[in-house]
Scaffold this motif. Structure first.
Motif, PDB file in Angstrom:
ATOM      1  N   VAL A  41      56.434 -16.335   0.493  1.00 36.11           N
ATOM      2  CA  VAL A  41      55.234 -15.484   0.454  1.00 36.11           C
ATOM      3  C   VAL A  41      54.053 -16.215   1.102  1.00 36.11           C
ATOM      4  O   VAL A  41      53.252 -15.605   1.821  1.00 36.11           O
ATOM      5  CB  VAL A  41      54.913 -15.056  -1.000  1.00 36.11           C
ATOM      6  N   LEU A  42      53.975 -17.538   0.888  1.00 31.57           N
ATOM      7  CA  LEU A  42      52.911 -18.312   1.546  1.00 31.57           C
ATOM      8  C   LEU A  42      53.005 -18.173   3.063  1.00 31.57           C
ATOM      9  O   LEU A  42      52.006 -17.963   3.747  1.00 31.57           O
ATOM     10  CB  LEU A  42      53.011 -19.793   1.171  1.00 31.57           C
ATOM     11  N   SER A  43      54.222 -18.288   3.588  1.00 33.45           N
ATOM     12  CA  SER A  43      54.374 -18.202   5.042  1.00 33.45           C
ATOM     13  C   SER A  43      54.116 -16.792   5.558  1.00 33.45           C
ATOM     14  O   SER A  43      53.571 -16.611   6.636  1.00 33.45           O
ATOM     15  CB  SER A  43      55.769 -18.670   5.463  1.00 33.45           C
ATOM     16  N   LEU A  44      54.504 -15.780   4.766  1.00 34.72           N
ATOM     17  CA  LEU A  44      54.299 -14.387   5.181  1.00 34.72           C
ATOM     18  C   LEU A  44      52.817 -14.020   5.170  1.00 34.72           C
ATOM     19  O   LEU A  44      52.317 -13.397   6.093  1.00 34.72           O
ATOM     20  CB  LEU A  44      55.056 -13.440   4.248  1.00 34.72           C
ATOM     21  N   LEU A  45      52.123 -14.398   4.087  1.00 35.11           N
ATOM     22  CA  LEU A  45      50.744 -13.928   3.895  1.00 35.11           C
ATOM     23  C   LEU A  45      49.696 -14.926   4.380  1.00 35.11           C
ATOM     24  O   LEU A  45      48.726 -14.550   5.008  1.00 35.11           O
ATOM     25  CB  LEU A  45      50.486 -13.612   2.411  1.00 35.11           C
ATOM     26  N   MET A  46      49.866 -16.204   4.043  1.00 31.07           N
ATOM     27  CA  MET A  46      48.854 -17.196   4.439  1.00 31.07           C
ATOM     28  C   MET A  46      49.012 -17.509   5.926  1.00 31.07           C
ATOM     29  O   MET A  46      48.046 -17.499   6.666  1.00 31.07           O
ATOM     30  CB  MET A  46      48.981 -18.466   3.604  1.00 31.07           C
ATOM     31  N   PHE A  47      50.240 -17.769   6.363  1.00 31.20           N
ATOM     32  CA  PHE A  47      50.582 -17.947   7.772  1.00 31.20           C
ATOM     33  C   PHE A  47      49.580 -18.858   8.472  1.00 31.20           C
ATOM     34  O   PHE A  47      48.927 -18.474   9.435  1.00 31.20           O
ATOM     35  CB  PHE A  47      50.673 -16.578   8.455  1.00 31.20           C
ATOM     36  N   SER A  48      49.447 -20.097   7.943  1.00 33.36           N
ATOM     37  CA  SER A  48      48.564 -21.086   8.556  1.00 33.36           C
ATOM     38  C   SER A  48      49.078 -22.446   8.098  1.00 33.36           C
ATOM     39  O   SER A  48      48.909 -22.824   6.940  1.00 33.36           O
ATOM     40  CB  SER A  48      47.121 -20.848   8.102  1.00 33.36           C
ATOM     41  N   GLY A  49      49.783 -23.152   9.005  1.00 34.32           N
ATOM     42  CA  GLY A  49      50.551 -24.333   8.620  1.00 34.32           C
ATOM     43  C   GLY A  49      49.765 -25.389   7.872  1.00 34.32           C
ATOM     44  O   GLY A  49      50.182 -25.858   6.813  1.00 34.32           O
ATOM     45  N   ASN A  94      52.547 -20.354 -10.788  1.00 37.64           N
ATOM     46  CA  ASN A  94      51.936 -20.630  -9.494  1.00 37.64           C
ATOM     47  C   ASN A  94      51.550 -19.363  -8.738  1.00 37.64           C
ATOM     48  O   ASN A  94      50.817 -19.439  -7.751  1.00 37.64           O
ATOM     49  CB  ASN A  94      52.913 -21.427  -8.622  1.00 37.64           C
ATOM     50  N   TRP A  95      52.029 -18.207  -9.181  1.00 35.72           N
ATOM     51  CA  TRP A  95      51.803 -16.970  -8.421  1.00 35.72           C
ATOM     52  C   TRP A  95      50.332 -16.666  -8.161  1.00 35.72           C
ATOM     53  O   TRP A  95      49.963 -16.353  -7.023  1.00 35.72           O
ATOM     54  CB  TRP A  95      52.490 -15.771  -9.085  1.00 35.72           C
ATOM     55  N   PRO A  96      49.447 -16.738  -9.202  1.00 37.16           N
ATOM     56  CA  PRO A  96      48.042 -16.410  -8.908  1.00 37.16           C
ATOM     57  C   PRO A  96      47.461 -17.294  -7.804  1.00 37.16           C
ATOM     58  O   PRO A  96      46.796 -16.786  -6.891  1.00 37.16           O
ATOM     59  CB  PRO A  96      47.336 -16.661 -10.247  1.00 37.16           C
ATOM     60  N   ALA A  97      47.757 -18.597  -7.854  1.00 36.28           N
ATOM     61  CA  ALA A  97      47.223 -19.505  -6.829  1.00 36.28           C
ATOM     62  C   ALA A  97      47.788 -19.156  -5.460  1.00 36.28           C
ATOM     63  O   ALA A  97      47.050 -19.123  -4.460  1.00 36.28           O
ATOM     64  CB  ALA A  97      47.555 -20.949  -7.195  1.00 36.28           C
ATOM     65  N   VAL A  98      49.084 -18.866  -5.404  1.00 37.56           N
ATOM     66  CA  VAL A  98      49.729 -18.519  -4.130  1.00 37.56           C
ATOM     67  C   VAL A  98      49.058 -17.288  -3.527  1.00 37.56           C
ATOM     68  O   VAL A  98      48.711 -17.262  -2.338  1.00 37.56           O
ATOM     69  CB  VAL A  98      51.243 -18.255  -4.340  1.00 37.56           C
ATOM     70  N   LEU A  99      48.827 -16.276  -4.358  1.00 34.04           N
ATOM     71  CA  LEU A  99      48.285 -15.013  -3.838  1.00 34.04           C
ATOM     72  C   LEU A  99      46.809 -15.137  -3.475  1.00 34.04           C
ATOM     73  O   LEU A  99      46.375 -14.653  -2.420  1.00 34.04           O
ATOM     74  CB  LEU A  99      48.510 -13.884  -4.853  1.00 34.04           C
ATOM     75  N   VAL A 100      46.030 -15.806  -4.329  1.00 31.83           N
ATOM     76  CA  VAL A 100      44.593 -15.954  -4.040  1.00 31.83           C
ATOM     77  C   VAL A 100      44.396 -16.767  -2.759  1.00 31.83           C
ATOM     78  O   VAL A 100      43.613 -16.390  -1.876  1.00 31.83           O
ATOM     79  CB  VAL A 100      43.863 -16.622  -5.225  1.00 31.83           C
ATOM     80  N   ALA A 101      45.127 -17.878  -2.625  1.00 32.17           N
ATOM     81  CA  ALA A 101      44.980 -18.721  -1.435  1.00 32.17           C
ATOM     82  C   ALA A 101      45.435 -17.971  -0.186  1.00 32.17           C
ATOM     83  O   ALA A 101      44.811 -18.078   0.874  1.00 32.17           O
ATOM     84  CB  ALA A 101      45.782 -20.013  -1.609  1.00 32.17           C
ATOM     85  N   SER A 102      46.503 -17.185  -0.301  1.00 33.22           N
ATOM     86  CA  SER A 102      47.020 -16.442   0.853  1.00 33.22           C
ATOM     87  C   SER A 102      46.032 -15.381   1.309  1.00 33.22           C
ATOM     88  O   SER A 102      45.696 -15.281   2.494  1.00 33.22           O
ATOM     89  CB  SER A 102      48.352 -15.778   0.509  1.00 33.22           C
ATOM     90  N   MET A 151      59.329 -16.994  13.827  1.00 33.42           N
ATOM     91  CA  MET A 151      59.960 -18.309  13.685  1.00 33.42           C
ATOM     92  C   MET A 151      59.433 -19.070  12.478  1.00 33.42           C
ATOM     93  O   MET A 151      60.165 -19.800  11.811  1.00 33.42           O
ATOM     94  CB  MET A 151      59.752 -19.137  14.958  1.00 33.42           C
ATOM     95  N   TRP A 152      58.149 -18.911  12.189  1.00 32.32           N
ATOM     96  CA  TRP A 152      57.551 -19.598  11.042  1.00 32.32           C
ATOM     97  C   TRP A 152      58.207 -19.126   9.748  1.00 32.32           C
ATOM     98  O   TRP A 152      58.528 -19.920   8.867  1.00 32.32           O
ATOM     99  CB  TRP A 152      56.035 -19.343  11.027  1.00 32.32           C
ATOM    100  N   ASN A 153      58.428 -17.817   9.643  1.00 27.24           N
ATOM    101  CA  ASN A 153      58.999 -17.279   8.403  1.00 27.24           C
ATOM    102  C   ASN A 153      60.500 -17.518   8.301  1.00 27.24           C
ATOM    103  O   ASN A 153      61.016 -17.812   7.220  1.00 27.24           O
ATOM    104  CB  ASN A 153      58.647 -15.799   8.271  1.00 27.24           C
ATOM    105  N   LEU A 154      61.187 -17.439   9.433  1.00 29.25           N
ATOM    106  CA  LEU A 154      62.621 -17.739   9.429  1.00 29.25           C
ATOM    107  C   LEU A 154      62.839 -19.206   9.032  1.00 29.25           C
ATOM    108  O   LEU A 154      63.667 -19.522   8.178  1.00 29.25           O
ATOM    109  CB  LEU A 154      63.198 -17.458  10.817  1.00 29.25           C
ATOM    110  N   GLY A 155      62.071 -20.099   9.668  1.00 24.44           N
ATOM    111  CA  GLY A 155      62.198 -21.525   9.371  1.00 24.44           C
ATOM    112  C   GLY A 155      61.897 -21.824   7.910  1.00 24.44           C
ATOM    113  O   GLY A 155      62.585 -22.613   7.265  1.00 24.44           O
TER     114      GLY A 155
END
Lengths: 229, 101
Positions: free
Chosen positions: A48-56, B3-11, A142-146
């Motif tokens: 989810v971090l890679s999908l939504l944040m998408f900033s290495g 960790n979910w709230p932190a993951v979502l807020v940061a994203s 590629m970021w999300n696959l990796g």
């Protein structure tokens, strides 16, 4: 630089460069996936971090603080402080891309170090737009696959440190840092921030030292901005 | 799962920063003070993160195989190696050091 740059050959060169960057990114994403899971996130959370944040840089900093035992608030703050540079890339890109309406929501997601570098390097507006809209989605894929493969792989490894995965983040930060050291006045501020950060390590909770470094950057910026402007 | 709230807020926050640059009129973020801090912030944070994530674990200073990895990465960036080579050099070197010690 004329509209004549926008030929099939020029587009081909853009695609080749974009593919090379995307491949590199995919390999880097493998290590992010592994580091994320090793840092205590689930496979889902890492993806989810890679999908939504998408900033290495922000993602590695986030899992670094969280995995080291830092507070959630510190991890979020570091990710946002490091991601702040993307806002300035957006300012640079907006007039080149000329996006309107709902397409801006998608364009926003692709605003990154790599897409900005690829876009501003092109000689004509159509090529710049072509570079942005080809590099962005390729990187995203590629970021999300990796990340997914790395996260699943880390679950199989007893300890990702055996592969030296914990050395990946500092090395990546160093590679991002190196070209920025040429910025006027950056080196003393970076040294001061690092010194304050290190001095605080034994005395404050995990994640706070890096926020103190951010404080040094803000104070130094406030003191020196008149000279720079 | 906590960790979910932190993951979502940061994203969501990081995405909002990207979108902000696209959406706001140029003059708002173009104040010299904002530009200066924005230039110094990544340099300072990246430098501190390099040292912090190499030489500390939690609230303790640690000298382990990561230092050898960083040294390899430093050689790689000085030689203008591509990004991936820098990262792989660090991983391989620290893995080798762990294997041999």
């Amino acid at each position: 630089m004329t509209a004549g740059d926008d030929t099939a050959a020029a587009r081909h060169a853009v695609l080749r460069n974009a593919a090379a960057i995307a491949l590199t990114t995919g390999a880097y994403a493998l290590s992010f996936g592994a580091v994320g899971v090793a840092g205590g996130l689930s496979v889902w959370q890492t993806c989810v971090l890679s999908l939504l944040m998408f900033s290495g840089g922000s993602q590695f900093a986030f899992v670094g603080v969280l995995g080291g035992g830092g507070a959630a608030g510190s991890a979020v703050s570091v990710a946002l402080l490091l991601g702040g540079r993307n806002a300035f890339y957006g300012i640079r890109l907006a007039p080149l891309l000329g996006v309107r309406g709902v397409r801006r929501v998608l364009a926003g997601h692709f605003v990154l170090d790599e897409t900005t570098a690829m876009t501003v390097a092109q000689g004509s507006t159509p090529l710049q737009r072509y570079a942005f809209w080809s590099t962005g989605p390729m990187l995203f894929a590629m970021w999300n696959l990796g990340t997914l493969v790395g996260a699943l792989g880390a679950g199989e490894l007893a300890d990702p440190r055996v592969l030296g995965m914990d050395a990946a983040a500092p090395a990546a930060f160093l590679a991002l840092l190196w070209p920025r050291l040429r910025e006027a006045g950056a080196v003393p501020v970076a040294l001061a921030g690092t010194a304050v950060c290190l001095a605080a390590v034994p005395f404050v909770p995990v994640g706070v030292p890096i926020l103190l470094a951010a404080g040094v950057a803000i104070v130094a910026g406030a003191v020196t901005y008149r000279r720079a402007s | 799962m906590s960790n979910w709230p932190a993951v979502l807020v940061a994203s969501v926050g990081t995405y909002a920063l990207k979108l902000l640059g696209i959406l706001v009129p140029e003059r708002v973020l173009n104040h010299p003070l904002v530009r200066r801090v924005a230039l110094l912030m990544p340099v300072t944070l990246l430098a501190a993160l390099v040292v912090l994530q190499t030489f500390s674990t939690g609230t303790r200073f640690v000298l382990d195989a990561r230092a050898a990895g960083l040294a390899a990465a430093l050689v790689a960036v000085i030689c203008r190696a591509p990004f991936l080579v820098v990262v792989v050099a660090a991983c391989v070197t620290s893995a080798l050091v762990r294997l041999l010690t």
